[in-house]
Design an enzyme around this catalytic site. Sequence first.
Site, PDB file in Angstrom:
ATOM      1  N   LYS A  21      -3.120  -7.213   8.352  1.00  0.00           N
ATOM      2  CA  LYS A  21      -3.004  -5.970   9.106  1.00  0.00           C
ATOM      3  C   LYS A  21      -1.985  -6.142  10.224  1.00  0.00           C
ATOM      4  CE  LYS A  21      -6.372  -3.582   7.151  1.00  0.00           C
ATOM      5  NZ  LYS A  21      -6.107  -2.328   6.433  1.00  0.00           N
ATOM      6  N   ASP A  44      -0.196  -4.631   5.678  1.00  0.00           N
ATOM      7  CA  ASP A  44      -0.672  -3.256   5.820  1.00  0.00           C
ATOM      8  C   ASP A  44      -0.459  -2.791   7.252  1.00  0.00           C
ATOM      9  OD1 ASP A  44      -1.891  -0.811   5.719  1.00  0.00           O
ATOM     10  OD2 ASP A  44      -3.842  -1.536   4.998  1.00  0.00           O
ATOM     11  N   GLU A  99       2.108  -1.819   2.968  1.00  0.00           N
ATOM     12  CA  GLU A  99       1.232  -0.673   2.771  1.00  0.00           C
ATOM     13  C   GLU A  99       1.352   0.302   3.946  1.00  0.00           C
ATOM     14  OE1 GLU A  99      -2.542  -1.999   1.384  1.00  0.00           O
ATOM     15  OE2 GLU A  99      -3.571  -0.190   2.027  1.00  0.00           O
ATOM     16  N   ASP A 103      -1.152   4.425   0.953  1.00  0.00           N
ATOM     17  CA  ASP A 103      -2.613   4.413   1.074  1.00  0.00           C
ATOM     18  C   ASP A 103      -3.093   5.723   1.696  1.00  0.00           C
ATOM     19  OD1 ASP A 103      -5.278   3.887   1.363  1.00  0.00           O
ATOM     20  OD2 ASP A 103      -5.066   2.239   2.793  1.00  0.00           O
ATOM     21  N   LYS A 114      -8.660   4.643  -3.425  1.00  0.00           N
ATOM     22  CA  LYS A 114      -9.955   4.310  -2.819  1.00  0.00           C
ATOM     23  C   LYS A 114     -10.897   5.459  -3.134  1.00  0.00           C
ATOM     24  CE  LYS A 114      -8.064   1.670   1.052  1.00  0.00           C
ATOM     25  NZ  LYS A 114      -7.695   1.702   2.484  1.00  0.00           N
TER      26      LYS A 114
HETATM   27 MG    MG Z   1      -4.562   0.370   3.849  1.00  0.00          MG
END
Ligand code: MG
Length: 368
Positions: free
Chosen positions: A167, A195, A223, A248, A272
């Site tokens: 992240k 991400d 991402e 995403d 997701k």
């Molecule tokens: Mg993500």
Amino acid sequence: MKICKIELGYIDIPLVTPFKTALRTVSSVNDLIVKVTAEDGTVGYGEAPPTAVITGDTKESIEAAIRGYIAPAILGMELEPLDAVMEKMERAIAKNTSAKAAVDIALYDLYAKIKRQPLFRLLGQRHPEEIRTELETDLTISVNETEEMVRDSVLATEQDFRILKVKVGKGGEKDVERIREIRKAVGEEVTIRVDANQGWSREEAVRTIRAMEDAGLNIELVEQPVSYHDFKGMQYVTANVQTPILADESVFSYEDALRIIEEHAADYINIKLMKTGGIHQAMRICDVADQSGIKCMIGCMLESKVSVSAGAHLGAARGCITMADLDGPSLCKIDPYAGGPTYTGPKILLPENSGIGITEMPVIFATV
Ligand code: MG
């Protein structure tokens, strides 16, 4: 076979360490669990995390959507054809994708149990040659000070994780430094996904990703570099860097996926279930990805084993899903359920028992 009862309950599971992204910090999984019962007594389970910062869905709104709209629409319906139940739910209330996902997952679990098939076999029945029974997930490294991120990354590789999802999105230059130090510490063999969780502007994204490329940091993908609604920005970043871009937060629905593909606003799509509203819509995204040869990731929010395992079944069933970010259960301190897929380090093994496979649920339910 009629749908005769819908019940709700909650599960609270502490995390091993707090989960930090550019958007939030969380220390436990506190999710809604849905139980759907068919007239022969067979039950199906679903789950939804209240990830307000991404889906807009809170604990209260998820519960209200199920109680006030979804349950009244589908209670008493025949489970077959399942598509008709899903379409009725879709029309019962707009948005509210987490509530829909929880019920959709419970219905698929129930349906697969009645058909006496593991869910992945049911979802993969059109292309059985694409079915796998094992997936490899990455592990998320939270955004922190560089030293802590390096420590977490090394620890992850010691636990056999070979793919890290790091992240970033908190200051472009510092982000390059973070990845440089992590790459130095884990070596060249480990796959690094980055991400940004919408944390960069489009110019900052291009500058930061190019800096990572110039430094030879060998990033598999980046991402969601920019804000979810900035399709033009995603397109600009995708066109101006070598590293593949994964959408995403920009892709919730089938329509979003279609737009990303048509406008070439990203190279890959992260599916997701909490964004799509469950498996039914996710399968539609897989169909369009198949048609256009786009690779997908199956991801999760901060969720426990019920809904993450529903994602694992989908990932195992569909060939377009080549990447798994299903580390929710690995981030939880305990596994309160019995049955279902097993999560051992990065390996997820799908069981051959019917439905999702969860057999015991330590939750107190109340009827809707
Ligand atoms: Mg993500």
